[in-house]
Design an enzyme around this catalytic site. Structure first.
Site, mmCIF file in Angstrom:
data_model
loop_
_atom_site.group_PDB
_atom_site.id
_atom_site.type_symbol
_atom_site.label_atom_id
_atom_site.label_comp_id
_atom_site.label_asym_id
_atom_site.label_seq_id
_atom_site.Cartn_x
_atom_site.Cartn_y
_atom_site.Cartn_z
ATOM 1 N N ASN A 254 0.883 -1.173 -0.075
ATOM 2 C CA ASN A 254 0.044 0.060 0.092
ATOM 3 C C ASN A 254 0.773 1.269 -0.020
ATOM 4 O O ASN A 254 2.086 1.382 0.489
ATOM 5 C CB ASN A 254 -1.228 0.223 1.028
ATOM 6 C CG ASN A 254 -0.312 -0.033 2.517
ATOM 7 O OD1 ASN A 254 0.727 -0.887 2.600
ATOM 8 N ND2 ASN A 254 -1.097 0.493 3.261
ATOM 9 N N ILE A 255 0.082 2.389 -0.539
ATOM 10 C CA ILE A 255 0.927 3.686 -0.685
ATOM 11 C C ILE A 255 -0.168 4.649 -0.243
ATOM 12 O O ILE A 255 -1.295 4.614 -0.542
ATOM 13 C CB ILE A 255 1.326 4.288 -1.987
ATOM 14 C CG1 ILE A 255 2.325 3.226 -2.620
ATOM 15 C CG2 ILE A 255 2.048 5.498 -1.939
ATOM 16 C CD1 ILE A 255 2.771 3.575 -3.949
ATOM 17 N N GLU A 256 0.313 5.587 0.615
ATOM 18 C CA GLU A 256 -0.545 6.926 1.120
ATOM 19 C C GLU A 256 -0.007 8.049 0.808
ATOM 20 O O GLU A 256 1.216 8.088 0.960
ATOM 21 C CB GLU A 256 -0.844 6.655 2.540
ATOM 22 C CG GLU A 256 -1.728 5.410 3.149
ATOM 23 C CD GLU A 256 -1.572 5.000 4.314
ATOM 24 O OE1 GLU A 256 -0.995 5.852 5.297
ATOM 25 O OE2 GLU A 256 -2.225 4.072 4.967
ATOM 26 N N GLU B 101 -3.305 -4.819 -2.635
ATOM 27 C CA GLU B 101 -3.688 -5.927 -3.678
ATOM 28 C C GLU B 101 -3.715 -5.035 -5.152
ATOM 29 O O GLU B 101 -3.431 -5.903 -6.292
ATOM 30 C CB GLU B 101 -5.210 -6.296 -3.213
ATOM 31 C CG GLU B 101 -5.325 -6.889 -2.073
ATOM 32 C CD GLU B 101 -5.387 -6.144 -0.948
ATOM 33 O OE1 GLU B 101 -4.935 -4.901 -1.015
ATOM 34 O OE2 GLU B 101 -6.172 -6.637 0.171
ATOM 35 N N CYS C 132 -9.895 -5.786 1.783
ATOM 36 C CA CYS C 132 -11.204 -4.925 2.062
ATOM 37 C C CYS C 132 -12.129 -4.888 0.913
ATOM 38 O O CYS C 132 -11.897 -5.464 -0.106
ATOM 39 C CB CYS C 132 -10.685 -3.596 2.256
ATOM 40 S SG CYS C 132 -10.355 -2.621 0.886
ATOM 41 N N HIS D 45 -4.119 0.500 -2.613
ATOM 42 C CA HIS D 45 -4.115 -0.844 -1.714
ATOM 43 C C HIS D 45 -2.918 -1.782 -2.136
ATOM 44 O O HIS D 45 -2.766 -1.840 -3.336
ATOM 45 C CB HIS D 45 -5.274 -1.443 -1.670
ATOM 46 C CG HIS D 45 -6.378 -0.485 -0.831
ATOM 47 N ND1 HIS D 45 -7.206 -1.167 0.044
ATOM 48 C CD2 HIS D 45 -6.655 0.799 -0.777
ATOM 49 C CE1 HIS D 45 -7.945 -0.070 0.582
ATOM 50 N NE2 HIS D 45 -7.503 1.129 -0.052
ATOM 51 N N CYS E 163 -10.958 -3.762 -2.596
ATOM 52 C CA CYS E 163 -9.908 -4.477 -3.049
ATOM 53 C C CYS E 163 -10.734 -5.807 -3.838
ATOM 54 O O CYS E 163 -10.384 -6.363 -4.780
ATOM 55 C CB CYS E 163 -8.809 -5.143 -2.216
ATOM 56 S SG CYS E 163 -7.789 -3.779 -1.778
HETATM 57 O O1 LIG Z 1 -7.209 -4.542 1.856
HETATM 58 C C1 LIG Z 1 -6.580 -3.684 2.351
HETATM 59 C C2 LIG Z 1 -7.000 -2.881 3.449
HETATM 60 C C3 LIG Z 1 -6.286 -1.808 3.564
HETATM 61 N N1 LIG Z 1 -5.110 -1.616 2.735
HETATM 62 C C4 LIG Z 1 -4.298 -0.435 3.419
HETATM 63 C C5 LIG Z 1 -4.959 1.037 2.704
HETATM 64 C C6 LIG Z 1 -4.495 1.849 3.636
HETATM 65 O O2 LIG Z 1 -3.237 2.240 3.299
HETATM 66 C C7 LIG Z 1 -4.102 1.161 5.075
HETATM 67 C C8 LIG Z 1 -5.275 1.511 5.899
HETATM 68 O O3 LIG Z 1 -6.428 1.209 5.499
HETATM 69 O O4 LIG Z 1 -4.268 -0.330 4.686
HETATM 70 C C9 LIG Z 1 -4.617 -2.441 1.811
HETATM 71 O O5 LIG Z 1 -3.799 -2.026 1.337
HETATM 72 N N2 LIG Z 1 -5.477 -3.354 1.705
HETATM 73 ZN ZN LIG Z 2 -8.167 -2.988 0.017
#
Ligand SMILES: O=c1ccn([C@H]2C[C@H](O)[C@@H](CO)O2)c(=O)[nH]1
Ligand SMILES: [Zn+2]
Length: 296
Positions: A88-90, A103, A128, A101, A131
């Site tokens: 994941n990247i924010e 995935e 989630c 995400h 995804c």
């Molecule tokens: O299925 C998921 C659920 C959450 N996140 C990431 C998104 C965000 O960066 C962090 C918190 O939700 O986790 C994923 O990469 N995949």
């Molecule tokens: Zn997700």
């Protein structure tokens, strides 16, 4: 070995740590081919699925989550037998919908690498809803097997019953099926030509806005992202996000971006330029070159 893997290596069973360290050289960006996997299995005496779950800490080390500090790692296994990691990247200071995400990162990694079918997704946290919806856009998406650390393996149809997907919008060639939407542009600029090639391979059945982003670092390396739409619209993956995700898998800092190009179709019913600029400006003070090309 890259420093970013130091903590993850400490979490692996010893035989796996010893076997995997030689793969984690400076060029490692989350791809392990089928042959290398066979060798890892031989060295660790692990079943394939056990090995893939055990590799998740390596995938999670690719994450850049400055907001949540929650590191998610995912692995997409292609029909070829190769595996593609993602994380994941924010984006700091930007709306949360700009996040990528794990995935999505893993799936886009497999797609950019030429895979046409993803058979398995292995992830360290339950996928989630967003995804699940993103996975459902894939060719044979409902059959993709989801592997989690403490659940029995089950197909996506178990995690996403009564799914809404591309077929509900009469799309019969879903994500990862061959796309070829040529855009015409007269340019000798290698970066623009690269972006044009990726835009032609992008997946935009709902807006026809075939689009791609290429980011270049000062040393001339390029990182690309294609647009990947989703039948439920919101889970679509923006090409800028995909390119940033490619860059972070390659362990490049976003501050190293020297040039950024977005190419999109003149006939799309939306434009991605605003979203792409917002995402880019959160990580690098670079002007986005926005090019609009005519479809063939
Ligand atoms: O299925 C998921 C659920 C959450 N996140 C990431 C998104 C965000 O960066 C962090 C918190 O939700 O986790 C994923 O990469 N995949
Ligand atoms: Zn997700």
């Amino acid at each position: 070995m890259q420093d970013r893997f130091l903590k993850s290596i400490a979490k692996l069973p010893e035989s796996l740590a010893t076997a995997v360290v030689p793969l984690l050289d400076k060029d490692f960006a989350g791809h392990i081919d089928a042959q290398q996997l066979t060798e890892l299995q031989a060295q660790t005496q692990m079943e394939l699925n056990e090995l893939l779950l055990a590799l998740l800490p390596i995938a999670a080390a690719l994450a850049r989550p400055p907001i949540s500090e929650f590191h998610v790692g995912a692995i997409a296994k292609g029909k070829s037998g190769d595996i593609y990691m993602g994380a994941n990247i924010e984006l700091p200071g930007e709306a949360l919908f700009h996040s990528v995400h794990a995935e999505q990162s893993a799936i886009s990694h497999a797609w950019l690498s030429g895979e046409t079918i993803i058979e398995d997704i292995i992830v360290n946290a339950s996928p989630c809803g967003h995804c699940r919806q993103f996975i459902n856009e894939l060719v044979e998406g409902s059959k993709v097997n989801i592997h989690l650390p403490s659940q029995d393996t089950a197909p996506l149809s178990h995690y996403l019953p009564y799914a809404f997907g591309p077929s509900d919008l009469n799309i019969s060639a879903p994500l990862l099926s061959k796309q070829q939407h040529n855009l015409i542009l007269d340019s000798n600029d290698p970066m623009i030509i690269e972006a044009l090639d990726h835009a032609s391979l992008s997946y935009a059945p709902y807006t026809k806005n075939f689009a791609a982003v290429v980011l270049e670092t000062k040393d001339g390396a390029t990182y690309c992202g294609r647009y990947a739409e989703n039948a439920a619209f919101n889970p679509s993956m923006q090409p800028m996000q995909m390119a940033l995700s490619t860059m972070s898998r390659h362990n490049r800092d976003f501050s190293e971006i020297n040039r950024a190009v977005l190419i999109e179709s003149s006939k799309g019913v939306v434009s991605l330029v605003g979203a792409a600029m917002d995402a880019l400006h959160s990580v690098a003070p670079i002007e986005l070159e926005h090019i609009v090309a005519e479809p063939e």
